[in-house]
Design a protein around this motif. Structure first.
Motif, short mmCIF file in Angstrom:
data_model
loop_
_atom_site.label_atom_id
_atom_site.label_comp_id
_atom_site.label_asym_id
_atom_site.label_seq_id
_atom_site.Cartn_x
_atom_site.Cartn_y
_atom_site.Cartn_z
N LEU A 86 6.98 2.64 -8.35
CA LEU A 86 5.67 2.02 -8.18
C LEU A 86 4.60 3.07 -8.37
CD1 LEU A 86 6.32 -0.16 -4.98
CD2 LEU A 86 6.23 -0.94 -7.35
N SER A 87 3.48 2.66 -8.99
CA SER A 87 2.35 3.56 -9.23
C SER A 87 1.07 2.91 -8.74
CB SER A 87 2.22 3.85 -10.73
OG SER A 87 3.37 4.49 -11.21
N ALA A 88 0.04 3.72 -8.61
CA ALA A 88 -1.26 3.21 -8.18
C ALA A 88 -1.62 1.99 -9.02
CB ALA A 88 -2.32 4.29 -8.31
N GLY A 89 -1.99 0.92 -8.33
CA GLY A 89 -2.35 -0.33 -8.99
C GLY A 89 -1.25 -1.37 -8.94
N ASP A 90 -0.01 -0.99 -8.59
CA ASP A 90 1.09 -1.94 -8.45
C ASP A 90 1.09 -2.53 -7.04
OD1 ASP A 90 2.03 -1.36 -11.03
OD2 ASP A 90 3.54 0.06 -10.31
N ALA A 91 1.75 -3.67 -6.88
CA ALA A 91 1.93 -4.28 -5.56
C ALA A 91 3.36 -4.81 -5.48
CB ALA A 91 0.92 -5.39 -5.32
N ILE A 92 3.84 -5.02 -4.26
CA ILE A 92 5.18 -5.55 -4.05
C ILE A 92 5.16 -6.45 -2.82
CG2 ILE A 92 5.93 -3.51 -2.75
CD1 ILE A 92 8.74 -3.88 -4.07
N LEU A 93 5.87 -7.56 -2.90
CA LEU A 93 6.04 -8.47 -1.78
C LEU A 93 7.49 -8.38 -1.32
CD1 LEU A 93 4.77 -11.20 -0.28
CD2 LEU A 93 6.48 -12.22 -1.71
N LEU A 94 7.68 -8.06 -0.04
CA LEU A 94 9.01 -7.91 0.55
C LEU A 94 9.22 -9.02 1.58
CD1 LEU A 94 8.75 -4.07 1.14
CD2 LEU A 94 10.05 -5.20 -0.69
N PRO A 95 10.06 -10.01 1.29
CA PRO A 95 10.33 -11.05 2.29
C PRO A 95 10.99 -10.45 3.52
CG PRO A 95 11.15 -11.71 0.13
CD PRO A 95 10.78 -10.25 0.04
N ALA A 96 10.79 -11.09 4.66
CA ALA A 96 11.40 -10.62 5.90
C ALA A 96 12.88 -10.34 5.69
CB ALA A 96 11.22 -11.67 7.00
N GLY A 97 13.35 -9.23 6.25
CA GLY A 97 14.75 -8.84 6.15
C GLY A 97 15.05 -7.91 4.99
N THR A 98 14.09 -7.72 4.08
CA THR A 98 14.32 -6.89 2.90
C THR A 98 14.25 -5.41 3.26
OG1 THR A 98 13.34 -8.58 1.48
CG2 THR A 98 13.54 -6.36 0.56
N GLY A 99 15.35 -4.71 3.06
CA GLY A 99 15.39 -3.28 3.33
C GLY A 99 14.54 -2.52 2.33
N HIS A 100 13.88 -1.47 2.81
CA HIS A 100 13.09 -0.62 1.93
C HIS A 100 12.88 0.74 2.57
CE1 HIS A 100 10.33 -2.88 4.51
NE2 HIS A 100 9.41 -1.96 4.33
N ARG A 101 12.65 1.72 1.69
CA ARG A 101 12.33 3.08 2.11
C ARG A 101 11.77 3.83 0.93
NH1 ARG A 101 17.02 7.53 2.30
NH2 ARG A 101 16.17 8.41 0.45
N ALA A 102 11.01 4.88 1.19
CA ALA A 102 10.52 5.75 0.13
C ALA A 102 11.59 6.80 -0.14
CB ALA A 102 9.21 6.41 0.53
N LEU A 103 12.15 6.76 -1.32
CA LEU A 103 13.14 7.75 -1.73
C LEU A 103 12.45 9.06 -2.08
CD1 LEU A 103 16.09 8.43 -2.44
CD2 LEU A 103 15.64 7.52 -4.73
N LYS A 104 11.35 8.94 -2.83
CA LYS A 104 10.51 10.10 -3.13
C LYS A 104 9.12 9.57 -3.45
CE LYS A 104 12.08 10.31 -7.93
NZ LYS A 104 12.65 11.14 -8.97
N SER A 105 8.13 10.41 -3.19
CA SER A 105 6.76 10.01 -3.46
C SER A 105 5.88 11.22 -3.71
CB SER A 105 6.20 9.19 -2.28
OG SER A 105 6.18 9.95 -1.10
N SER A 106 4.79 10.99 -4.44
CA SER A 106 3.83 12.06 -4.66
C SER A 106 3.08 12.33 -3.35
CB SER A 106 2.86 11.67 -5.78
OG SER A 106 2.14 10.50 -5.43
N LYS A 107 2.49 13.49 -3.25
CA LYS A 107 1.78 13.87 -2.02
C LYS A 107 0.62 12.92 -1.72
CE LYS A 107 2.99 18.71 -2.05
NZ LYS A 107 2.56 20.09 -2.00
N ASP A 108 0.03 12.33 -2.76
CA ASP A 108 -1.12 11.45 -2.56
C ASP A 108 -0.74 9.97 -2.47
OD1 ASP A 108 -0.36 11.27 -5.24
OD2 ASP A 108 -2.43 11.06 -5.97
N PHE A 109 0.56 9.67 -2.39
CA PHE A 109 1.01 8.26 -2.33
C PHE A 109 0.41 7.56 -1.12
CE2 PHE A 109 4.36 5.13 -1.05
CZ PHE A 109 4.18 4.25 -2.10
N LEU A 110 -0.24 6.43 -1.37
CA LEU A 110 -0.89 5.67 -0.31
C LEU A 110 -0.80 4.18 -0.63
CD1 LEU A 110 -2.71 5.80 2.28
CD2 LEU A 110 -4.67 5.79 0.71
N VAL A 111 -0.44 3.40 0.36
CA VAL A 111 -0.39 1.94 0.20
C VAL A 111 -1.22 1.27 1.28
CG1 VAL A 111 1.92 1.98 -0.85
CG2 VAL A 111 1.71 1.60 1.59
N VAL A 112 -1.62 0.04 0.98
CA VAL A 112 -2.23 -0.85 1.96
C VAL A 112 -1.14 -1.85 2.33
CG1 VAL A 112 -3.91 -2.70 2.27
CG2 VAL A 112 -4.55 -0.63 1.03
#
Length: 171
Positions: free
Chosen positions: A93-119
């Motif tokens: 995922l990059s700046a400007g992308d979005a993702i919808l995770l239904p309840a129960g969906t596992g997720h984690r940041a495997l790697k990210s840039s230092k400035d990675f930020l989400v709402v």
């Protein structure tokens, strides 16, 4: 804009959500300038009934939410998220992308840039929790009875989450 959807079956200790898909929105705000992404994602999430609740990165450990569906709008940087729990799908995922995770969906940041930020945003009336182990019977019941939102967090009425909601109601 490109929209990618996929469903996940239970995997390892992560329940995922076999009825509702993960939805990835590639660059849904093409006219937004980089410095405006925070405000734009917060504005559209709120307008579609998904009030933004935080700004931060994504935890680097596997987790899921049993009490809420989650929308993430990437406002800076880039990351690879593992979706589905240990051994799941790695999604860039990059700046400007979005993702919808239904309840129960596992997720984690495997790697990210230092400035990675989400709402992070959740449907009105849903409060998020953090689950790091297999669900107990109460959590399973919460997830299966949790209503799917009436509006898509990114596209509003008629967006891909609405199509999925209609399909769920037909089941």
């Amino acid at each position: 804009m490109e929209i990618i959807t996929f469903r996940l079956a239970e995997h390892d200790w992560v329940p995922n959500n076999p009825r509702l898909p993960v939805i990835i929105y590639r660059q849904p705000l093409p006219s937004a300038r980089a410095e405006d992404l925070i405000g734009e994602f917060e504005r559209i999430f709120k307008a579609h009934g998904w009030p933004p609740q935080w700004r931060d990165g994504v935890y680097d450990y596997h987790h899921y939410h049993s009490t809420a569906h989650e929308a993430l709008g990437v406002v800076a940087g880039q990351a690879v998220l593992t979706i589905g729990g240990p051994g799941g799908r790695d999604i860039e995922l990059s700046a400007g992308d979005a993702i919808l995770l239904p309840a129960g969906t596992g997720h984690r940041a495997l790697k990210s840039s230092k400035d990675f930020l989400v709402v992070g945003a959740y449907p009105e009336g849903q409060s998020w929790d953090i689950c790091r182990e297999a669900p107990d019977p109460e959590a399973c019941l919460r997830m299966t009875s949790l209503p799917y939102p009436e509006h898509d967090p990114v596209m509003g009425p008629g967006g891909p989450a609405c199509v999925q909601r209609a399909a769920q109601l037909d089941d």
